[in-house]
Design a protein around this motif. Structure first.
Motif, PDB file in Angstrom:
ATOM      1  N   ALA A   1      12.990  -2.225  14.940  1.00  0.00           N
ATOM      2  CA  ALA A   1      13.362  -1.084  15.774  1.00  0.00           C
ATOM      3  C   ALA A   1      14.445  -1.428  16.797  1.00  0.00           C
ATOM      4  O   ALA A   1      14.780  -0.609  17.646  1.00  0.00           O
ATOM      5  CB  ALA A   1      12.134  -0.540  16.502  1.00  0.00           C
ATOM      6  N   LEU A   2      15.003  -2.660  16.711  1.00  0.00           N
ATOM      7  CA  LEU A   2      15.974  -3.122  17.695  1.00  0.00           C
ATOM      8  C   LEU A   2      17.375  -3.145  17.107  1.00  0.00           C
ATOM      9  O   LEU A   2      17.559  -3.376  15.909  1.00  0.00           O
ATOM     10  CB  LEU A   2      15.606  -4.533  18.168  1.00  0.00           C
ATOM     11  CG  LEU A   2      14.193  -4.712  18.740  1.00  0.00           C
ATOM     12  CD1 LEU A   2      13.951  -6.181  19.054  1.00  0.00           C
ATOM     13  CD2 LEU A   2      13.995  -3.863  19.986  1.00  0.00           C
ATOM     14  N   ASP A   3      18.376  -2.942  17.973  1.00  0.00           N
ATOM     15  CA  ASP A   3      19.745  -3.073  17.478  1.00  0.00           C
ATOM     16  C   ASP A   3      20.028  -4.539  17.163  1.00  0.00           C
ATOM     17  O   ASP A   3      19.301  -5.442  17.582  1.00  0.00           O
ATOM     18  CB  ASP A   3      20.745  -2.511  18.494  1.00  0.00           C
ATOM     19  CG  ASP A   3      20.850  -3.335  19.752  1.00  0.00           C
ATOM     20  OD1 ASP A   3      21.356  -4.466  19.694  1.00  0.00           O
ATOM     21  OD2 ASP A   3      20.413  -2.841  20.804  1.00  0.00           O
ATOM     22  N   GLN A   4      21.103  -4.788  16.431  1.00  0.00           N
ATOM     23  CA  GLN A   4      21.306  -6.114  15.868  1.00  0.00           C
ATOM     24  C   GLN A   4      21.584  -7.184  16.912  1.00  0.00           C
ATOM     25  O   GLN A   4      21.181  -8.342  16.755  1.00  0.00           O
ATOM     26  CB  GLN A   4      22.426  -6.055  14.821  1.00  0.00           C
ATOM     27  CG  GLN A   4      22.034  -5.159  13.651  1.00  0.00           C
ATOM     28  CD  GLN A   4      23.035  -5.191  12.520  1.00  0.00           C
ATOM     29  OE1 GLN A   4      23.609  -6.225  12.215  1.00  0.00           O
ATOM     30  NE2 GLN A   4      23.259  -4.057  11.887  1.00  0.00           N
ATOM     31  N   LEU A   5      22.257  -6.835  18.000  1.00  0.00           N
ATOM     32  CA  LEU A   5      22.491  -7.816  19.060  1.00  0.00           C
ATOM     33  C   LEU A   5      21.181  -8.215  19.731  1.00  0.00           C
ATOM     34  O   LEU A   5      20.914  -9.400  19.957  1.00  0.00           O
ATOM     35  CB  LEU A   5      23.460  -7.242  20.098  1.00  0.00           C
ATOM     36  CG  LEU A   5      24.935  -7.159  19.681  1.00  0.00           C
ATOM     37  CD1 LEU A   5      25.722  -6.389  20.732  1.00  0.00           C
ATOM     38  CD2 LEU A   5      25.523  -8.550  19.501  1.00  0.00           C
ATOM     39  N   VAL A   6      20.337  -7.232  20.044  1.00  0.00           N
ATOM     40  CA  VAL A   6      19.050  -7.510  20.684  1.00  0.00           C
ATOM     41  C   VAL A   6      18.129  -8.253  19.720  1.00  0.00           C
ATOM     42  O   VAL A   6      17.432  -9.196  20.105  1.00  0.00           O
ATOM     43  CB  VAL A   6      18.392  -6.201  21.172  1.00  0.00           C
ATOM     44  CG1 VAL A   6      17.003  -6.468  21.734  1.00  0.00           C
ATOM     45  CG2 VAL A   6      19.261  -5.533  22.232  1.00  0.00           C
ATOM     46  N   ALA A   7      18.141  -7.841  18.444  1.00  0.00           N
ATOM     47  CA  ALA A   7      17.291  -8.494  17.442  1.00  0.00           C
ATOM     48  C   ALA A   7      17.633  -9.969  17.312  1.00  0.00           C
ATOM     49  O   ALA A   7      16.743 -10.820  17.198  1.00  0.00           O
ATOM     50  CB  ALA A   7      17.445  -7.793  16.091  1.00  0.00           C
ATOM     51  N   GLU A   8      18.923 -10.281  17.337  1.00  0.00           N
ATOM     52  CA  GLU A   8      19.331 -11.686  17.239  1.00  0.00           C
ATOM     53  C   GLU A   8      18.796 -12.488  18.423  1.00  0.00           C
ATOM     54  O   GLU A   8      18.337 -13.619  18.270  1.00  0.00           O
ATOM     55  CB  GLU A   8      20.850 -11.792  17.169  1.00  0.00           C
ATOM     56  CG  GLU A   8      21.329 -13.215  16.919  1.00  0.00           C
ATOM     57  CD  GLU A   8      22.828 -13.290  16.710  1.00  0.00           C
ATOM     58  OE1 GLU A   8      23.260 -14.061  15.843  1.00  0.00           O
ATOM     59  OE2 GLU A   8      23.575 -12.575  17.406  1.00  0.00           O
ATOM     60  N   GLY A   9      18.815 -11.878  19.618  1.00  0.00           N
ATOM     61  CA  GLY A   9      18.268 -12.554  20.789  1.00  0.00           C
ATOM     62  C   GLY A   9      16.778 -12.812  20.656  1.00  0.00           C
ATOM     63  O   GLY A   9      16.282 -13.880  21.060  1.00  0.00           O
ATOM     64  N   ILE A  10      16.045 -11.862  20.085  1.00  0.00           N
ATOM     65  CA  ILE A  10      14.596 -12.033  19.872  1.00  0.00           C
ATOM     66  C   ILE A  10      14.337 -13.154  18.866  1.00  0.00           C
ATOM     67  O   ILE A  10      13.429 -13.981  19.049  1.00  0.00           O
ATOM     68  CB  ILE A  10      13.956 -10.718  19.401  1.00  0.00           C
ATOM     69  CG1 ILE A  10      14.034  -9.650  20.503  1.00  0.00           C
ATOM     70  CG2 ILE A  10      12.503 -10.938  18.966  1.00  0.00           C
ATOM     71  CD1 ILE A  10      13.253  -9.982  21.762  1.00  0.00           C
ATOM     72  N   LEU A  11      15.114 -13.206  17.791  1.00  0.00           N
ATOM     73  CA  LEU A  11      14.939 -14.270  16.791  1.00  0.00           C
ATOM     74  C   LEU A  11      15.212 -15.641  17.401  1.00  0.00           C
ATOM     75  O   LEU A  11      14.486 -16.614  17.126  1.00  0.00           O
ATOM     76  CB  LEU A  11      15.861 -14.031  15.592  1.00  0.00           C
ATOM     77  CG  LEU A  11      15.571 -12.788  14.748  1.00  0.00           C
ATOM     78  CD1 LEU A  11      16.556 -12.698  13.588  1.00  0.00           C
ATOM     79  CD2 LEU A  11      14.142 -12.781  14.231  1.00  0.00           C
ATOM     80  N   LYS A  12      16.241 -15.740  18.221  1.00  0.00           N
ATOM     81  CA  LYS A  12      16.548 -17.017  18.875  1.00  0.00           C
ATOM     82  C   LYS A  12      15.415 -17.421  19.816  1.00  0.00           C
ATOM     83  O   LYS A  12      15.054 -18.607  19.887  1.00  0.00           O
ATOM     84  CB  LYS A  12      17.859 -16.903  19.643  1.00  0.00           C
ATOM     85  CG  LYS A  12      19.099 -16.842  18.762  1.00  0.00           C
ATOM     86  CD  LYS A  12      20.363 -16.710  19.596  1.00  0.00           C
ATOM     87  CE  LYS A  12      21.607 -16.709  18.715  1.00  0.00           C
ATOM     88  NZ  LYS A  12      22.855 -16.524  19.506  1.00  0.00           N
ATOM     89  N   LEU A  13      14.859 -16.449  20.535  1.00  0.00           N
ATOM     90  CA  LEU A  13      13.746 -16.735  21.429  1.00  0.00           C
ATOM     91  C   LEU A  13      12.530 -17.225  20.657  1.00  0.00           C
ATOM     92  O   LEU A  13      11.895 -18.224  21.032  1.00  0.00           O
ATOM     93  CB  LEU A  13      13.393 -15.485  22.239  1.00  0.00           C
ATOM     94  CG  LEU A  13      12.147 -15.581  23.129  1.00  0.00           C
ATOM     95  CD1 LEU A  13      12.329 -16.658  24.202  1.00  0.00           C
ATOM     96  CD2 LEU A  13      11.838 -14.231  23.767  1.00  0.00           C
ATOM     97  N   LEU A  14      12.191 -16.545  19.566  1.00  0.00           N
ATOM     98  CA  LEU A  14      11.045 -16.959  18.754  1.00  0.00           C
ATOM     99  C   LEU A  14      11.250 -18.365  18.198  1.00  0.00           C
ATOM    100  O   LEU A  14      10.310 -19.173  18.142  1.00  0.00           O
ATOM    101  CB  LEU A  14      10.823 -15.959  17.614  1.00  0.00           C
ATOM    102  CG  LEU A  14      10.253 -14.599  18.023  1.00  0.00           C
ATOM    103  CD1 LEU A  14      10.333 -13.611  16.869  1.00  0.00           C
ATOM    104  CD2 LEU A  14       8.813 -14.722  18.508  1.00  0.00           C
ATOM    105  N   ASP A  15      12.467 -18.682  17.789  1.00  0.00           N
ATOM    106  CA  ASP A  15      12.764 -20.022  17.280  1.00  0.00           C
ATOM    107  C   ASP A  15      12.588 -21.067  18.374  1.00  0.00           C
ATOM    108  O   ASP A  15      11.986 -22.129  18.151  1.00  0.00           O
ATOM    109  CB  ASP A  15      14.196 -20.051  16.734  1.00  0.00           C
ATOM    110  CG  ASP A  15      14.596 -21.438  16.251  1.00  0.00           C
ATOM    111  OD1 ASP A  15      13.861 -22.017  15.428  1.00  0.00           O
ATOM    112  OD2 ASP A  15      15.650 -21.943  16.705  1.00  0.00           O
TER     113      ASP A  15
END
Length: 551
Positions: A451-465
């Protein structure tokens, strides 16, 4: 997409200004946006969260959501100035000549009424058709939108059809009065890739067949490339640039637009499964499960090791979330077992110890509905820390501050806020902090970026990593987004109709030859090519899109 012949102007928006009410004052959030739309033309609005896409789309209907107001500019629809029209004039216009298709069809339909009852409401209200005629027209639109059993599906209730079918039924409902303009607000965001193709094809066909103009709002650049004749890029209520789709894709002029094109550059280093006698954190072994008499899982097996991410992919109804329910004890399997660090878990969460419950946590898809809007952030994060860790007072506050730091939100700014005061990405970060508060070793990430735009989604993936590396966490990543799989997964499990049909390392899964269903999923991911959808439809047979998704 082929160029369309020039047609007459339908919508002309000039210097649009919209204000939002915040901190007991009105603040401008859309700053002088102008756009024009001809009959039969599709305009794509893109940009990250908070860009003003939906706010502008709703303003094209002369509407401002609660807490907002149109404060300046002109909105002229077919010669009618909407900013000075009466509420009665606007009620006649909305639903008849201008229609709206929302992101969540499930939340937009009334669960107590059949699809066709809701479809015929507008044409009956505006006295455009008699009930029998309206029902026949609904069935014809269902047929055009490639819904199965178009003569019968309308007599089902919303919960009795799939998400993709419901999205197409909502598009049919928007077409019931043959509007001149439709606002599509993220209509495919929550759909799997095979269903998304069906919905995109249906929307494009219906717009072409009825010469309907459309505003297509999305954060998915590859999707907008298939739908729009021209694209307007927005950032924080300002226009960045606008041009034809082909020109925008080939030669974006602004740095911000180029940054949108370059997202999803993140690729974590893939890890290999530990050898020898390493015990997985979670081992799902030969699981069967049913809802009532309907069997929904059959012989599902896979392992998840510490520090690794297993992506579970498949279309809607494949059994991904049901498997997660079995792991967490929300649904008892009828056969098989779930092991945690080598020990068998009780099938029901009610029979598990507090420590067993603590070890497995979830991050949910829709942060909006997963966080209580009336509870402050520190309470949301602090509850699991208090329940599982027994913390209170200064120790609890220190733990909440530590967790806010971990998710890269300043404690002094967010500690006392409420969820509605946060952006979508910030809310998802709070969901991550809440899961971490229990100090788990395993986290289920259920469509956390869809449900997130691609810039925000990338930030979430980096955080999870980052968190995974810091705490050696095991992740089960439920997703229909194969770009997310490429970015974050170590291993991939492909599910279809309750069964695991293929699994292995990410490298193996993305290297041909594939299982036919895996190949279908991979070939259904939209590409940044305006002709991609047309090519895929031709390859699969335009009249058999639904069949193509059921290979």
């Amino acid at each position: 997409m082929a160029d369309k012949p020039k047609k007459s102007l339908l919508l002309d928006v000039k210097d649009l200004r919209i204000e939002g009410y915040s901190d007991e004052k009105w603040v401008e959030i859309v700053h002088g946006i102008s756009l024009s739309l001809n009959r039969g033309e599709v305009l794509g609005l893109i940009g990250e969260s908070g860009a003003g896409k939906s706010t502008i789309g709703l303003a094209a209907m002369g509407y401002a959501r609660d807490g907002c107001r149109i404060s300046g500019g002109s909105i002229e629809f077919d010669g009618m100035e909407l900013t000075t029209s009466s509420e009665m004039e606007m009620r006649v216009l909305r639903g008849s000549r201008i229609a709206y298709v929302a992101q969540s069809a499930a939340a937009s339909f009334n669960p107590a009424h059949t699809l066709i009852e809701q479809h015929v409401e507008a044409p009956l209200h505006y006295r455009m058709r008699k009930r029998t005629e309206a029902q026949e027209d609904a069935m014809e639109l269902y047929h055009r939108l490639r819904l199965p059993n178009p003569q019968e599906i309308g007599f089902r209730y919303p919960h009795q059809v799939s998400g993709g079918q419901l999205q197409r039924a909502m598009t049919a409902m928007a077409m019931a009065c043959r509007p001149d303009l439709i606002i599509f607000d993220e209509p495919t965001t929550a759909l799997d890739v095979t269903t998304q193709i069906e919905v995109l094809a249906a929307i494009r066909d219906i717009v072409d067949q009825f010469d309907t103009a459309a505003i297509y709002i999305t954060h998915d650049l590859a999707v907008v490339a298939q739908m729009a004749d021209k694209i307007k890029v927005l950032l924080k209520g300002d226009e960045v640039e606008e041009s034809s789709t082909e020109e925008m894709l080939d030669n974006p002029k602004e740095d911000y637009t180029r940054s949108l094109w370059a997202v999803r550059s993140f690729k974590r280093t893939q890890k290999s499964r530990p050898g020898g006698d390493a015990v997985p954190v979670v081992s799902v072994q030969d699981i069967d499960a049913s809802y009532g008499t309907a069997k929904v899982l059959e012989d599902v097996s896979f392992d998840i090791h510490a520090g690794m991410t297993v992506a579970v992919v498949g279309e809607s109804g494949s059994g991904k979330s049901t498997t997660a329910r079995c792991i967490t004890g929300l649904l008892a399997p009828t056969k098989g077992k779930v092991l945690f660090n080598g020990e068998e878990l009780p099938t029901s969460y009610r029979d598990r110890t507090k420590d067993q419950l603590r070890q497995a946590q979830m991050i949910y898809q829709m942060a909006d509905t997963a966080l209580n809007p009336k509870v402050k952030i520190h309470e949301i994060i602090g509850r699991p820390a208090k329940f599982y860790g027994g913390l209170s007072g200064a120790a609890l506050k220190a733990r909440v501050d530590e967790l806010l730091d971990l998710i890269e939100l300043e404690p002094s700014q967010y500690y006392n806020r409420y969820p509605p005061e946060l952006s979508g990405g910030q809310k998802q970060r709070i969901g991550i902090a809440r899961a971490l508060a229990a100090n788990p070793s395993f986290i289920i990430c259920d469509e956390v970026t869809s449900a997130l735009d691609q810039l925000v989604a990338e930030g979430i993936l980096k955080l999870l990593d980052k968190l995974q590396r810091e705490f050696d966490l095991a992740y089960m990543f439920i997703t229909h987004d194969l770009a997310t799989v490429r970015a974050i997964a170590d291993e991939v499990v492909v599910m279809r109709r309750g069964k695991v049909i293929e699994q292995g390392s990410k490298v193996e899964m993305f290297k041909p030859p594939h299982h036919p269903y895996t190949d279908l999923l991979l070939s259904s991911v939209p590409e940044m090519d305006p002709n991609w959808l047309t090519t895929v439809l031709e390859e699969r047979g335009v009249d058999n899109i639904g069949d193509a998704a059921k290979v």
